[in-house]
Scaffold this active site. Structure first.
Site, PDB file in Angstrom:
ATOM      1  N   GLU A   1      52.901  36.927  39.035  1.00 47.78           N
ATOM      2  CA  GLU A   1      53.787  37.962  38.497  1.00 47.78           C
ATOM      3  C   GLU A   1      54.985  38.216  39.418  1.00 47.78           C
ATOM      4  OE1 GLU A   1      53.164  42.444  38.323  1.00 47.78           O
ATOM      5  OE2 GLU A   1      52.109  41.783  36.537  1.00 47.78           O
TER       6      GLU A   1
ATOM      7  N   SER B   1      49.392  43.842  40.433  1.00 51.29           N
ATOM      8  CA  SER B   1      48.782  42.619  39.893  1.00 51.29           C
ATOM      9  C   SER B   1      49.538  41.415  40.416  1.00 51.29           C
ATOM     10  CB  SER B   1      48.859  42.607  38.372  1.00 51.29           C
ATOM     11  OG  SER B   1      48.190  43.706  37.839  1.00 51.29           O
TER      12      SER B   1
ATOM     13  N   ARG C   1      56.089  41.350  31.299  1.00 50.48           N
ATOM     14  CA  ARG C   1      56.499  41.270  32.718  1.00 50.48           C
ATOM     15  C   ARG C   1      57.675  40.304  32.903  1.00 50.48           C
ATOM     16  NH1 ARG C   1      53.184  44.747  32.353  1.00 50.48           N
ATOM     17  NH2 ARG C   1      51.638  45.376  33.915  1.00 50.48           N
TER      18      ARG C   1
HETATM   19  N1  EPU Z   1      38.174  43.105  35.685  1.00 48.78           N
HETATM   20  C1  EPU Z   1      37.082  42.553  36.284  1.00 48.78           C
HETATM   21  N2  EPU Z   1      37.126  42.306  37.626  1.00 48.78           N
HETATM   22  C2  EPU Z   1      38.210  42.606  38.383  1.00 48.78           C
HETATM   23  C3  EPU Z   1      39.353  43.176  37.760  1.00 48.78           C
HETATM   24  C4  EPU Z   1      39.294  43.419  36.390  1.00 48.78           C
HETATM   25  O1  EPU Z   1      36.075  42.282  35.630  1.00 48.78           O
HETATM   26  O2  EPU Z   1      38.177  42.365  39.578  1.00 48.78           O
HETATM   27  C5  EPU Z   1      38.131  43.432  34.246  1.00 48.78           C
HETATM   28  C6  EPU Z   1      38.059  44.947  34.064  1.00 48.78           C
HETATM   29  O3  EPU Z   1      36.754  45.404  34.086  1.00 48.78           O
HETATM   30  C7  EPU Z   1      38.703  45.137  32.719  1.00 48.78           C
HETATM   31  C8  EPU Z   1      39.708  44.018  32.640  1.00 48.78           C
HETATM   32  O4  EPU Z   1      39.341  43.060  33.630  1.00 48.78           O
HETATM   33  O5  EPU Z   1      37.756  44.978  31.693  1.00 48.78           O
HETATM   34  C9  EPU Z   1      41.131  44.484  32.818  1.00 48.78           C
HETATM   35  O6  EPU Z   1      41.289  45.151  34.068  1.00 48.78           O
HETATM   36  P1  EPU Z   1      42.250  46.419  34.250  1.00 48.78           P
HETATM   37  O7  EPU Z   1      41.992  47.416  33.191  1.00 48.78           O
HETATM   38  O8  EPU Z   1      42.151  46.858  35.667  1.00 48.78           O
HETATM   39  O9  EPU Z   1      43.700  45.895  33.924  1.00 48.78           O
HETATM   40  P2  EPU Z   1      44.432  44.523  34.308  1.00 48.78           P
HETATM   41  O10 EPU Z   1      44.515  43.717  33.058  1.00 48.78           O
HETATM   42  O11 EPU Z   1      43.791  43.907  35.490  1.00 48.78           O
HETATM   43  C10 EPU Z   1      46.823  45.321  33.675  1.00 48.78           C
HETATM   44  C11 EPU Z   1      48.188  45.250  34.306  1.00 48.78           C
HETATM   45  C12 EPU Z   1      48.352  46.358  35.337  1.00 48.78           C
HETATM   46  C13 EPU Z   1      48.186  47.691  34.636  1.00 48.78           C
HETATM   47  C14 EPU Z   1      46.798  47.730  33.958  1.00 48.78           C
HETATM   48  C15 EPU Z   1      46.626  48.952  33.082  1.00 48.78           C
HETATM   49  C16 EPU Z   1      48.913  42.932  34.258  1.00 48.78           C
HETATM   50  C17 EPU Z   1      49.094  41.674  35.027  1.00 48.78           C
HETATM   51  N3  EPU Z   1      48.388  43.962  34.925  1.00 48.78           N
HETATM   52  O12 EPU Z   1      45.877  45.044  34.700  1.00 48.78           O
HETATM   53  O13 EPU Z   1      49.668  46.282  35.861  1.00 48.78           O
HETATM   54  O14 EPU Z   1      48.306  48.775  35.538  1.00 48.78           O
HETATM   55  O15 EPU Z   1      46.636  46.593  33.078  1.00 48.78           O
HETATM   56  O16 EPU Z   1      47.459  48.879  31.976  1.00 48.78           O
HETATM   57  O17 EPU Z   1      49.264  42.984  33.074  1.00 48.78           O
HETATM   58  C18 EPU Z   1      50.954  45.292  37.611  1.00 48.78           C
HETATM   59  O18 EPU Z   1      51.514  44.630  36.735  1.00 48.78           O
HETATM   60  O19 EPU Z   1      51.254  45.193  38.816  1.00 48.78           O
HETATM   61  C19 EPU Z   1      49.878  46.195  37.226  1.00 48.78           C
HETATM   62  C20 EPU Z   1      49.145  46.874  38.129  1.00 48.78           C
END
Ligand code: EPU
Length: 350
Positions: free
Chosen positions: A346, A250, A167
């Site tokens: 971010e 995010s 990012r």
């Molecule tokens: N989780 C929780 N509680 C929550 C949110 C997440 O327990 O409230 C856990 C989920 O269960 C999962 C893990 O955290 O095991 C990761 O969550 P998720 O798969 O939703 O992905 P993320 O790491 O929260 C990242 C990117 C997103 C991207 C997704 C999919 C970043 C900061 N964010 O989110 O990017 O769409 O992976 O690849 O790297 C963005 O940058 O704006 C964005 C949406």
């Protein structure tokens, strides 16, 4: 020379996906390289500070914007070249990112499907090296054209010159703030971006959410269009549509820690969601950390934490940038107190 229209006191609520109320003191819409060069050559506006605005999907406006806002409206999508190894496609910086992804797939140029439905413009995509479901922009990036906002000179950068990180890129750093290389924030305006979509196409699967879709549909070798559809479904199910609920995706980056720090945290919280990176470090799910601190669904004033994804802050209606930042700081404090980890925002705070 093209004529230049400077609009005054322009409302920006519809120009940022958080839908925060703020104004640009002065704003110019640029639809071509020539438009940008006209601004740079202007005796009145040339020397003044500038703020480049794309889709406004990664900014938090905390007040009116005083620098001259350059609203990028450069359009166009085309196939530049097809070789044995790749399709090279190009889009104007002002094109909507998701519309561009959809167009590439309709034309038969697969490769961007995992990045479907990310809000924002093509020109903003390299700024924060957008990424989702195992693909980052830098994996498909060929080169970009930009204009130097001090000299009006047009230049081209390859991936290495863009300094992509998680990012992050050279465009997110102020010129003086970067130690290695040149920061280009406020110094350059991206006009066109080119992508190299490798042949033969190979699906990028492996993300838990995608694997679940594959298992449900019982399709072993999904097409690019099928993956595109699944990504759209996954995102619609867990991320708020910014047209309905203001947000910037995010709000924090997923933090990286050393294996020792991870062991320490796991000892305290065995359920913590983490991923091992190639360099030996460990990435933690910021959404999980925030969720564990009990923030899901909570609010500060009109700014809130999204009910289905704690990493997403939302505007519940009429939120100010100040409320969003107060909420963000409260979240940072509680995550730090509980886990000893500093979450880094971010979006760019303006
Ligand atoms: N989780 C929780 N509680 C929550 C949110 C997440 O327990 O409230 C856990 C989920 O269960 C999962 C893990 O955290 O095991 C990761 O969550 P998720 O798969 O939703 O992905 P993320 O790491 O929260 C990242 C990117 C997103 C991207 C997704 C999919 C970043 C900061 N964010 O989110 O990017 O769409 O992976 O690849 O790297 C963005 O940058 O704006 C964005 C949406």
């Amino acid at each position: 020379m093209t004529a230049m229209l400077v609009e005054k006191n322009v409302p920006l609520q519809s120009c940022n996906t958080f839908h925060i109320v703020a104004r640009a003191h002065s704003l110019v819409r640029v639809a071509s390289e020539a438009d940008v060069q006209t601004v740079v050559a202007s005796s009145e506006w040339g020397p003044s500070p500038k703020f480049v605005l794309g889709g406004g999907s990664n900014i938090v406006l905390t007040g009116d914007v005083k620098p001259l806002v350059l609203k990028v409206e450069i359009k166009g999508k085309r196939l530049v070249q097809e070789t044995a190894k790749a399709f090279v496609v190009e889009a104007g910086a002002g094109e909507d990112w998701h519309d561009f992804v959809t167009w590439t797939l309709q034309q038969g140029y697969p490769g961007l499907e995992n990045l479907a439905l990310i809000p924002g413009t093509v020109g903003a995509a390299p700024v924060q090296n957008i990424g989702a479901y195992g693909v980052e922009l830098q994996d498909r990036f060929e080169s970009l054209d930009a204009i130097d906002l001090q000299t009006g000179r047009i230049f081209t950068l390859n991936a290495a010159q863009c300094g992509f990180g998680y990012r992050d890129s050279v465009f997110k750093h102020a010129p003086q703030a970067q130690t290695a290389g040149l920061g280009l924030a406020g110094r350059a305006l991206i006009t066109h971006v080119r992508f190299s979509l490798p042949k033969p196409w190979k699906a990028v699967l492996g993300y838990a959410d995608l694997e679940k879709k594959i298992a449900e549909a019982n399709i072993a070798q999904p097409s690019a269009l099928q993956i595109y559809q699944w990504i759209c479904d996954i995102r619609r199910a867990k991320l708020p549509d910014p047209d309905v609920i203001g947000n910037v995706g995010s709000f924090f980056k997923n933090p990286t820690v050393t294996p020792e720090q991870r062991d320490d945290i796991i000892a305290r919280d065995p359920k913590i969601v983490h991923y091992h990176l190639a360099d030996g470090s460990v990435k933690l799910a910021a959404g999980w950390l925030i969720d564990a601190c009990g923030w899901k669904g909570k609010s500060v004033g009109n700014a809130g934490v999204y009910e289905k994804q704690a990493l997403v802050l939302v505007n519940r209606g009429g939120a100010t940038g100040g409320e969003v930042m107060t909420l963000a700081r409260a979240i940072q404090t509680s995550v730090y107190e509980r886990f000893g980890i500093r979450l880094e925002p971010e979006p760019t705070v303006v």
